[in-house]
Write an enzyme that holds these catalytic residues in place. Structure first.
Site, short mmCIF file in Angstrom:
data_model
loop_
_atom_site.label_atom_id
_atom_site.label_comp_id
_atom_site.label_asym_id
_atom_site.label_seq_id
_atom_site.Cartn_x
_atom_site.Cartn_y
_atom_site.Cartn_z
N ASP A 29 0.82 -1.21 0.00
CA ASP A 29 0.00 0.00 0.00
C ASP A 29 0.85 1.26 0.00
OD1 ASP A 29 0.99 -0.42 2.55
OD2 ASP A 29 -0.96 -0.60 3.52
N ASN A 84 -7.42 -2.27 14.46
CA ASN A 84 -8.80 -2.61 14.08
C ASN A 84 -8.85 -3.87 13.21
OD1 ASN A 84 -7.81 -1.75 11.66
ND2 ASN A 84 -9.14 0.04 11.45
N HIS A 139 -7.03 -4.37 10.45
CA HIS A 139 -6.78 -4.19 9.02
C HIS A 139 -5.47 -4.86 8.59
CE1 HIS A 139 -4.68 -0.05 9.77
NE2 HIS A 139 -3.75 -0.90 9.39
N GLU A 179 -9.52 -1.67 5.47
CA GLU A 179 -10.18 -1.35 6.73
C GLU A 179 -11.38 -2.28 6.95
OE1 GLU A 179 -8.56 0.38 8.60
OE2 GLU A 179 -8.32 2.48 8.05
C1 GLP Z 1 -0.28 0.57 8.53
C2 GLP Z 1 0.03 -0.35 7.35
C3 GLP Z 1 -0.20 -1.79 7.69
C4 GLP Z 1 0.46 -2.13 9.02
C5 GLP Z 1 -0.11 -1.27 10.10
C6 GLP Z 1 0.43 -1.58 11.48
O1 GLP Z 1 -1.62 0.83 8.65
N1 GLP Z 1 -0.78 -0.01 6.21
O2 GLP Z 1 0.32 -2.60 6.64
O3 GLP Z 1 0.25 -3.49 9.31
O4 GLP Z 1 0.21 0.08 9.76
O5 GLP Z 1 1.55 -0.82 11.75
P1 GLP Z 1 2.47 -1.00 13.03
O6 GLP Z 1 3.36 -2.14 12.76
O7 GLP Z 1 3.21 0.30 13.11
O8 GLP Z 1 1.57 -1.21 14.17
#
Ligand code: GLP
Length: 264
Positions: A67, A137, A139, A144
């Site tokens: 993404d 959440n 995702h 989402e």
């Molecule tokens: C973002 C990314 C996800 C990732 C998430 C969690 O939203 N799009 O791919 O899994 O962050 O991030 P963190 O590892 O900082 O909790």
């Protein structure tokens, strides 16, 4: 589904990096799906260490990132493209022509751009191994809650909780993006193998729903239960609410005994 429980984030990153490294050693031109987020930083550090030590070669590896924020140029310090450069690409012998990250600067025909991203994945032979983190959440990528389980790469509006979580990495006063381009859940489920990594107590509820809850678009990561080869690597705080911990440990022991290839 395999659930690997580890004590802490350090053990997790070593194990995850080892699984990636071993997949690349078996198939040097592996197509790797990559994720961003703070959880991934230590995994990439370990991959960089293995590359510098001469035991991991990225020269033929092809990558596709999950993404990117809409509106951010690849050079923007908070863009996922920049994150990947900073934590992995700039430090290993990967060829820049093999790197694919969604372009956050596109305008207009988003569907056409997203279909072309999907095409590029197909042209590369599909994703062999997809790395995933998880949002609070539930995702995955930027899919989402309520994302369709069959969704493909597309423009996605972010939830307030996600915007707030991600706002921490933006400068004070700088607006955190509200939309992103993300691979869909259907895209992710087509990867041959999936590795989801979660650390910290803030992920405990999402991890439990993903592994032990019903498959529902309300928890996008629960769709991984539909995949034939998914491994979760979770540290103690993130695993705190799981009800079947002993069973996961026994499954892992038997897997090591009977089908050790799945763990290397
Ligand atoms: C973002 C990314 C996800 C990732 C998430 C969690 O939203 N799009 O791919 O899994 O962050 O991030 P963190 O590892 O900082 O909790």
């Amino acid at each position: 589904m395999l659930v690997i429980l580890k004590r802490d984030a350090g053990e997790i990153s070593r194990q995850a990096a080892q699984l990636v490294a071993s997949a690349v050693r078996k198939n040097p031109s592996l197509t790797l799906g990559l994720a961003t987020g703070s959880t991934m930083i230590a995994v990439y550090q370990e991959l960089v260490r293995l590359n510098k030590a001469g035991s991991l070669d990225f020269s033929q590896v092809v990558t596709f990132n999950l993404d990117e924020y809409l509106g951010l140029a690849p050079t923007h310090p908070q863009s996922f493209h920049h994150f990947m450069q900073q934590h992995l690409f700039a430090h290993v012998n990967i060829s820049s022509r093999n790197i694919h990250t969604p372009d956050g600067t596109i305008r207009g025909d988003y569907d056409k751009y997203c279909a072309a991203y999907e095409d590029a994945i197909h042209q590369a032979g599909g994703i062999d191994l997809q790395l995933l983190g998880i949002g609070r959440n539930g995702h995955i990528g930027f899919n989402e809650p309520t994302s369709s389980i069959g969704s493909r790469t597309r423009l996605k509006v972010l939830e307030k909780e996600t915007i707030d979580d991600n706002a921490k990495s933006f400068a004070p006063g700088e607006e955190s993006p509200r939309c992103a381009i993300t691979m869909g859940i259907g895209t992710i489920l087509e990867a041959r193998k999936i590795l989801l990594i979660a650390t910290g107590g803030s992920k405990a509820a999402a991890v439990t729903k993903a592994i032990e809850g019903p498959v529902t678009s309300a928890v996008p990561a629960s769709a991984l239960q539909l995949h034939p080869d998914v491994t979760f690597i979770i540290d103690d705080p993130a695993a705190a609410q799981l009800t079947q911990r002993d069973y996961y440990t026994r499954v892992l022991e038997m897997t090591a005994l009977l089908t050790p290839d799945r763990l290397s």
